[in-house]
Design a protein around this motif. Structure first.
Motif, PDB file in Angstrom:
ATOM      1  N   VAL A   1      49.219  -1.833  -8.155  1.00 27.05           N
ATOM      2  CA  VAL A   1      48.310  -2.333  -6.929  1.00 27.05           C
ATOM      3  C   VAL A   1      47.088  -0.963  -5.896  1.00 27.05           C
ATOM      4  O   VAL A   1      46.834  -1.760  -6.227  1.00 27.05           O
ATOM      5  N   SER A   2      48.558  -0.066  -5.947  1.00 25.11           N
ATOM      6  CA  SER A   2      47.077   1.040  -5.378  1.00 25.11           C
ATOM      7  C   SER A   2      47.521   2.620  -5.292  1.00 25.11           C
ATOM      8  O   SER A   2      48.773   2.601  -5.342  1.00 25.11           O
ATOM      9  N   SER A   3      46.793   3.211  -6.483  1.00 28.15           N
ATOM     10  CA  SER A   3      47.189   4.108  -6.412  1.00 28.15           C
ATOM     11  C   SER A   3      46.365   5.962  -5.395  1.00 28.15           C
ATOM     12  O   SER A   3      46.265   6.757  -6.125  1.00 28.15           O
TER      13      SER A   3
ATOM     14  N   SER B   1      56.344   3.586   5.952  1.00 27.79           N
ATOM     15  CA  SER B   1      57.845   3.629   5.727  1.00 27.79           C
ATOM     16  C   SER B   1      58.863   3.184   5.812  1.00 27.79           C
ATOM     17  O   SER B   1      59.527   2.672   5.164  1.00 27.79           O
TER      18      SER B   1
ATOM     19  N   THR C   1      45.389   2.333  -0.214  1.00 29.80           N
ATOM     20  CA  THR C   1      45.921   1.438   1.210  1.00 29.80           C
ATOM     21  C   THR C   1      45.033   2.514   2.310  1.00 29.80           C
ATOM     22  O   THR C   1      45.259   3.759   2.423  1.00 29.80           O
TER      23      THR C   1
ATOM     24  N   PRO D   1      54.980   0.333   1.253  1.00 31.54           N
ATOM     25  CA  PRO D   1      54.642   1.741   0.851  1.00 31.54           C
ATOM     26  C   PRO D   1      53.637   2.008   0.739  1.00 31.54           C
ATOM     27  O   PRO D   1      52.649   1.454   0.571  1.00 31.54           O
TER      28      PRO D   1
ATOM     29  N   ASP E   1      54.551  -6.190   0.793  1.00 28.33           N
ATOM     30  CA  ASP E   1      56.116  -6.072  -0.181  1.00 28.33           C
ATOM     31  C   ASP E   1      56.308  -6.813   1.763  1.00 28.33           C
ATOM     32  O   ASP E   1      57.933  -5.727   1.508  1.00 28.33           O
TER      33      ASP E   1
ATOM     34  N   THR F   1      52.366   3.518  -1.867  1.00 23.98           N
ATOM     35  CA  THR F   1      51.482   2.962  -2.981  1.00 23.98           C
ATOM     36  C   THR F   1      52.537   2.923  -3.775  1.00 23.98           C
ATOM     37  O   THR F   1      53.325   2.574  -4.022  1.00 23.98           O
ATOM     38  N   LYS F   2      52.063   2.015  -5.173  1.00 22.89           N
ATOM     39  CA  LYS F   2      52.557   1.386  -5.519  1.00 22.89           C
ATOM     40  C   LYS F   2      52.029   0.826  -6.898  1.00 22.89           C
ATOM     41  O   LYS F   2      50.749   0.744  -6.970  1.00 22.89           O
ATOM     42  N   ARG F   3      52.798   1.129  -8.535  1.00 22.65           N
ATOM     43  CA  ARG F   3      52.399   1.323  -9.419  1.00 22.65           C
ATOM     44  C   ARG F   3      51.496  -0.569  -9.800  1.00 22.65           C
ATOM     45  O   ARG F   3      52.148  -1.748  -9.723  1.00 22.65           O
TER      46      ARG F   3
ATOM     47  N   ASP G   1      46.767  -4.071  -0.223  1.00 20.73           N
ATOM     48  CA  ASP G   1      48.028  -5.144  -0.707  1.00 20.73           C
ATOM     49  C   ASP G   1      49.463  -4.610  -1.190  1.00 20.73           C
ATOM     50  O   ASP G   1      50.387  -5.752  -0.647  1.00 20.73           O
ATOM     51  N   VAL G   2      49.605  -3.737  -0.329  1.00 22.41           N
ATOM     52  CA  VAL G   2      50.696  -3.050  -0.187  1.00 22.41           C
ATOM     53  C   VAL G   2      51.485  -3.449   0.456  1.00 22.41           C
ATOM     54  O   VAL G   2      52.777  -4.539   0.620  1.00 22.41           O
TER      55      VAL G   2
END
Ligand SMILES: C[S@@+](CC[C@H](N)C(=O)[O-])C[C@H]1O[C@@H](n2cnc3c(N)ncnc32)[C@H](O)[C@@H]1O
Length: 257
Positions: free
Chosen positions: A140-142, A129, A169, A134, A240, A136-138, A236-237
Protein backbone atom coordinates in the motif's frame (compact mmCIF):
# COMPACT_ATOMS: atom_id res chain seq x y z
CA UNK A 1 28.08 36.93 32.37
CA UNK A 2 30.10 34.63 34.68
CA UNK A 3 30.05 30.91 33.85
CA UNK A 4 28.51 28.86 36.65
CA UNK A 5 30.69 25.76 36.89
CA UNK A 6 27.60 23.52 37.07
CA UNK A 7 25.87 25.17 34.11
CA UNK A 8 24.69 22.54 31.64
CA UNK A 9 21.62 21.94 29.49
CA UNK A 10 19.80 18.70 28.67
CA UNK A 11 17.49 18.92 25.69
CA UNK A 12 14.78 16.34 26.32
CA UNK A 13 11.91 15.15 24.12
CA UNK A 14 8.72 14.86 26.16
CA UNK A 15 6.91 12.57 23.73
CA UNK A 16 3.67 13.13 21.81
CA UNK A 17 1.21 14.04 24.57
CA UNK A 18 0.45 11.28 27.07
CA UNK A 19 2.49 11.70 30.24
CA UNK A 20 3.88 8.14 30.09
CA UNK A 21 5.16 8.37 26.53
CA UNK A 22 8.41 10.03 27.58
CA UNK A 23 11.52 7.82 27.53
CA UNK A 24 12.89 6.28 30.73
CA UNK A 25 16.07 8.31 30.28
CA UNK A 26 14.10 11.52 29.76
CA UNK A 27 12.14 10.98 32.99
CA UNK A 28 15.31 10.20 34.96
CA UNK A 29 16.98 13.40 33.73
CA UNK A 30 13.89 15.46 34.58
CA UNK A 31 14.01 14.19 38.18
CA UNK A 32 17.62 15.41 38.42
CA UNK A 33 17.09 18.88 36.96
CA UNK A 34 17.80 22.12 38.80
CA UNK A 35 15.15 23.87 36.68
CA UNK A 36 12.83 22.75 33.87
CA UNK A 37 11.94 25.05 30.98
CA UNK A 38 9.02 23.55 29.09
CA UNK A 39 7.02 24.06 25.88
CA UNK A 40 3.28 24.48 25.31
CA UNK A 41 2.68 20.91 24.13
CA UNK A 42 4.33 19.25 27.14
CA UNK A 43 1.92 17.19 29.28
CA UNK A 44 0.91 18.96 32.51
CA UNK A 45 0.43 15.54 34.11
CA UNK A 46 4.05 14.71 33.33
CA UNK A 47 5.20 17.88 35.10
CA UNK A 48 3.10 16.93 38.14
CA UNK A 49 5.16 13.75 38.48
CA UNK A 50 8.39 15.70 38.89
CA UNK A 51 9.69 16.68 42.35
CA UNK A 52 7.82 19.76 43.52
CA UNK A 53 11.03 21.52 44.63
CA UNK A 54 12.28 21.68 41.01
CA UNK A 55 11.14 24.99 39.42
CA UNK A 56 9.15 24.51 36.21
CA UNK A 57 8.96 27.48 33.89
CA UNK A 58 6.71 27.75 30.84
CA UNK A 59 8.57 29.26 27.89
CA UNK A 60 6.27 28.15 25.08
CA UNK A 61 5.31 29.95 21.93
CA UNK A 62 1.98 28.62 20.76
CA UNK A 63 -0.18 30.87 18.63
CA UNK A 64 -2.89 32.62 20.61
CA UNK A 65 -1.16 32.13 23.98
CA UNK A 66 1.41 34.26 25.75
CA UNK A 67 4.47 33.77 23.61
CA UNK A 68 8.22 34.17 23.65
CA UNK A 69 10.24 34.67 20.50
CA UNK A 70 12.91 32.06 19.69
CA UNK A 71 15.59 34.63 20.54
CA UNK A 72 14.05 35.20 23.99
CA UNK A 73 13.85 31.44 24.56
CA UNK A 74 17.54 31.03 23.67
CA UNK A 75 18.50 33.78 26.11
CA UNK A 76 16.30 32.38 28.89
CA UNK A 77 17.95 28.97 28.64
CA UNK A 78 21.40 30.52 29.08
CA UNK A 79 20.27 32.84 31.90
CA UNK A 80 18.70 29.94 33.82
CA UNK A 81 21.77 27.73 33.27
CA UNK A 82 24.03 30.39 34.83
CA UNK A 83 21.62 30.94 37.70
CA UNK A 84 20.49 27.38 38.49
CA UNK A 85 23.04 24.97 36.97
CA UNK A 86 21.37 22.04 35.25
CA UNK A 87 18.58 23.24 32.92
CA UNK A 88 16.32 20.63 31.36
CA UNK A 89 14.84 22.09 28.21
CA UNK A 90 11.72 19.97 27.72
CA UNK A 91 10.17 20.01 24.25
CA UNK A 92 7.09 18.28 22.81
CA UNK A 93 7.64 15.10 20.78
CA UNK A 94 11.21 14.90 19.53
CA UNK A 95 13.23 18.13 19.79
CA UNK A 96 14.55 17.74 16.24
CA UNK A 97 11.18 17.49 14.48
CA UNK A 98 10.05 21.05 13.79
CA UNK A 99 11.52 21.88 17.19
CA UNK A 100 14.26 24.42 16.38
CA UNK A 101 16.52 22.41 18.69
CA UNK A 102 19.59 23.17 16.59
CA UNK A 103 19.15 26.93 17.13
CA UNK A 104 18.93 26.48 20.90
CA UNK A 105 21.98 24.20 20.97
CA UNK A 106 24.07 26.57 18.88
CA UNK A 107 23.22 29.55 21.08
CA UNK A 108 23.79 27.71 24.38
CA UNK A 109 27.09 26.19 23.23
CA UNK A 110 28.34 29.63 22.16
CA UNK A 111 28.49 30.43 25.91
CA UNK A 112 30.61 27.35 26.58
CA UNK A 113 27.68 25.53 28.20
CA UNK A 114 27.61 21.79 27.39
CA UNK A 115 24.41 20.35 25.91
CA UNK A 116 23.25 16.72 26.01
CA UNK A 117 20.37 15.30 24.00
CA UNK A 118 17.59 12.89 24.85
CA UNK A 119 15.37 12.03 21.88
CA UNK A 120 11.61 11.83 22.24
CA UNK A 121 8.82 9.94 20.51
CA UNK A 122 7.61 12.29 17.79
CA UNK A 123 3.90 13.01 17.42
CA UNK A 124 4.46 12.59 13.67
CA UNK A 125 4.59 8.82 14.13
CA UNK A 126 3.01 8.20 17.53
CA UNK A 127 -0.24 10.09 16.90
CA UNK A 128 -1.29 8.20 13.72
CA UNK A 129 0.03 4.98 15.27
CA UNK A 130 -2.11 5.42 18.41
CA UNK A 131 -5.17 5.55 16.10
CA UNK A 132 -4.16 2.34 14.35
CA UNK A 133 -3.06 4.10 11.17
CA UNK A 134 0.12 2.48 9.85
CA UNK A 135 2.75 4.77 8.36
CA UNK A 136 3.80 2.10 5.88
CA UNK A 137 1.97 -1.00 4.77
CA UNK A 138 3.12 -3.79 2.54
CA UNK A 139 1.65 -3.33 -0.93
CA UNK A 140 0.00 0.00 0.00
CA UNK A 141 2.62 2.54 1.02
CA UNK A 142 6.35 2.01 1.16
CA UNK A 143 7.28 5.40 2.65
CA UNK A 144 6.00 8.28 4.70
CA UNK A 145 6.77 11.97 4.38
CA UNK A 146 6.56 14.23 7.43
CA UNK A 147 6.08 17.82 6.41
CA UNK A 148 4.50 21.14 7.21
CA UNK A 149 2.20 22.64 4.62
CA UNK A 150 3.54 26.17 4.65
CA UNK A 151 6.97 27.74 4.56
CA UNK A 152 8.33 30.44 6.86
CA UNK A 153 6.66 33.20 4.80
CA UNK A 154 3.25 31.45 4.93
CA UNK A 155 3.29 30.31 1.30
CA UNK A 156 2.60 26.69 0.34
CA UNK A 157 5.61 24.38 0.35
CA UNK A 158 6.50 22.68 -2.93
CA UNK A 159 7.03 19.52 -0.83
CA UNK A 160 3.27 19.25 -0.53
CA UNK A 161 3.02 19.03 -4.31
CA UNK A 162 5.93 16.57 -4.65
CA UNK A 163 4.45 14.30 -1.97
CA UNK A 164 0.96 14.55 -3.48
CA UNK A 165 2.31 13.36 -6.83
CA UNK A 166 3.83 10.25 -5.20
CA UNK A 167 2.11 7.43 -3.31
CA UNK A 168 3.80 8.22 0.00
CA UNK A 169 1.83 8.51 3.24
CA UNK A 170 1.64 12.26 3.88
CA UNK A 171 1.92 13.35 7.52
CA UNK A 172 1.32 17.07 7.83
CA UNK A 173 2.12 18.95 11.04
CA UNK A 174 0.91 22.45 11.91
CA UNK A 175 -1.66 22.30 9.12
CA UNK A 176 -5.06 22.35 10.87
CA UNK A 177 -5.84 25.98 10.07
CA UNK A 178 -4.94 25.35 6.42
CA UNK A 179 -6.92 22.14 6.05
CA UNK A 180 -9.18 23.46 3.27
CA UNK A 181 -6.27 24.74 1.18
CA UNK A 182 -4.28 21.55 1.76
CA UNK A 183 -7.18 19.43 0.53
CA UNK A 184 -7.67 21.70 -2.51
CA UNK A 185 -3.99 21.25 -3.39
CA UNK A 186 -3.65 17.51 -2.79
CA UNK A 187 -6.87 16.61 -4.61
CA UNK A 188 -5.30 17.97 -7.82
CA UNK A 189 -2.88 15.03 -7.81
CA UNK A 190 -4.59 12.26 -5.82
CA UNK A 191 -8.08 10.86 -6.32
CA UNK A 192 -10.99 12.41 -4.45
CA UNK A 193 -11.56 9.06 -2.71
CA UNK A 194 -8.12 9.21 -1.09
CA UNK A 195 -8.53 8.65 2.67
CA UNK A 196 -7.58 11.45 5.06
CA UNK A 197 -7.49 11.67 8.86
CA UNK A 198 -7.19 14.61 11.22
CA UNK A 199 -6.08 13.64 14.71
CA UNK A 200 -6.01 16.29 17.44
CA UNK A 201 -4.64 16.07 20.99
CA UNK A 202 -3.26 12.70 19.96
CA UNK A 203 -2.39 10.11 22.66
CA UNK A 204 -4.14 12.15 25.37
CA UNK A 205 -7.53 11.51 26.95
CA UNK A 206 -8.91 14.41 24.86
CA UNK A 207 -7.87 12.83 21.58
CA UNK A 208 -10.21 13.56 18.66
CA UNK A 209 -10.06 11.92 15.26
CA UNK A 210 -11.93 12.58 12.03
CA UNK A 211 -11.61 10.13 9.17
CA UNK A 212 -12.95 10.93 5.71
CA UNK A 213 -11.89 11.23 2.08
CA UNK A 214 -10.45 14.25 0.31
CA UNK A 215 -13.92 14.77 -1.12
CA UNK A 216 -15.84 14.60 2.19
CA UNK A 217 -13.49 16.05 4.84
CA UNK A 218 -14.70 19.62 4.36
CA UNK A 219 -18.11 18.82 5.77
CA UNK A 220 -16.42 18.38 9.17
CA UNK A 221 -14.64 21.76 9.13
CA UNK A 222 -17.19 23.43 11.43
CA UNK A 223 -16.62 20.77 14.09
CA UNK A 224 -12.86 21.20 14.14
CA UNK A 225 -11.34 23.23 16.98
CA UNK A 226 -8.60 25.07 15.15
CA UNK A 227 -6.62 25.95 18.29
CA UNK A 228 -5.88 22.29 19.16
CA UNK A 229 -2.67 20.67 17.88
CA UNK A 230 -3.45 18.32 15.04
CA UNK A 231 -1.88 16.01 12.52
CA UNK A 232 -3.27 15.40 9.05
CA UNK A 233 -2.56 12.02 7.48
CA UNK A 234 -3.31 11.49 3.80
CA UNK A 235 -2.95 8.19 1.99
CA UNK A 236 -4.45 4.76 1.46
CA UNK A 237 -3.11 3.54 4.83
CA UNK A 238 -5.81 5.69 6.52
CA UNK A 239 -8.38 3.18 5.22
CA UNK A 240 -7.12 0.86 8.00
CA UNK A 241 -8.78 3.11 10.58
CA UNK A 242 -12.02 1.45 11.80
CA UNK A 243 -14.08 4.63 11.18
CA UNK A 244 -13.08 4.79 7.55
CA UNK A 245 -15.29 1.84 6.74
CA UNK A 246 -18.26 3.58 8.42
CA UNK A 247 -17.59 6.73 6.40
CA UNK A 248 -17.58 4.68 3.22
CA UNK A 249 -20.87 2.94 4.09
CA UNK A 250 -22.51 6.33 4.72
CA UNK A 251 -21.26 7.63 1.40
CA UNK A 252 -22.56 4.64 -0.54
CA UNK A 253 -25.94 4.77 1.27
CA UNK A 254 -26.35 8.48 0.54
CA UNK A 255 -25.34 8.17 -3.10
CA UNK A 256 -27.98 5.43 -3.54
CA UNK A 257 -30.87 7.90 -2.98
C1 LIG B 1 6.14 22.75 16.42
S1 LIG B 1 5.59 21.16 15.99
C2 LIG B 1 6.55 20.20 17.13
C3 LIG B 1 6.53 18.73 16.85
C4 LIG B 1 7.25 17.92 17.89
N1 LIG B 1 8.64 18.26 17.96
C5 LIG B 1 7.13 16.42 17.67
O1 LIG B 1 8.10 15.74 17.34
O2 LIG B 1 6.00 15.90 17.85
C6 LIG B 1 3.98 21.15 16.71
C7 LIG B 1 2.99 20.37 15.87
O3 LIG B 1 3.10 18.99 16.15
C8 LIG B 1 1.84 18.38 16.04
N2 LIG B 1 1.49 17.77 17.34
C9 LIG B 1 2.26 17.73 18.42
N3 LIG B 1 1.66 17.04 19.42
C10 LIG B 1 0.48 16.63 18.93
C11 LIG B 1 -0.59 15.86 19.45
N4 LIG B 1 -0.57 15.35 20.68
N5 LIG B 1 -1.66 15.63 18.65
C12 LIG B 1 -1.72 16.10 17.40
N6 LIG B 1 -0.74 16.83 16.85
C13 LIG B 1 0.36 17.09 17.58
C14 LIG B 1 0.86 19.46 15.62
O4 LIG B 1 0.80 19.48 14.21
C15 LIG B 1 1.54 20.69 16.15
O5 LIG B 1 1.10 21.86 15.50
Amino acid sequence: MKLNKNAKVSLVGAGPGAEDLITVRGLRILQNADVILYDALVSKELLLQIRTDIPKVYIGKRCGLHSHTQEEINELIVTYAFEFGHVVRLKGGDPFVFGRANEEIEYVESFGIPVSLVPGISSAIAVPSSQGIPMTKRGVSSSFWVMTATKRDGSFSQDLVYASKSSTTMVILMGVRKLNQIVDEVIKYRGKMTPIALIQNGTTENERCIVATLETIKKYIEAIRMELPGIIVIGDVVADHPSFFEEEVQRVLHSAY
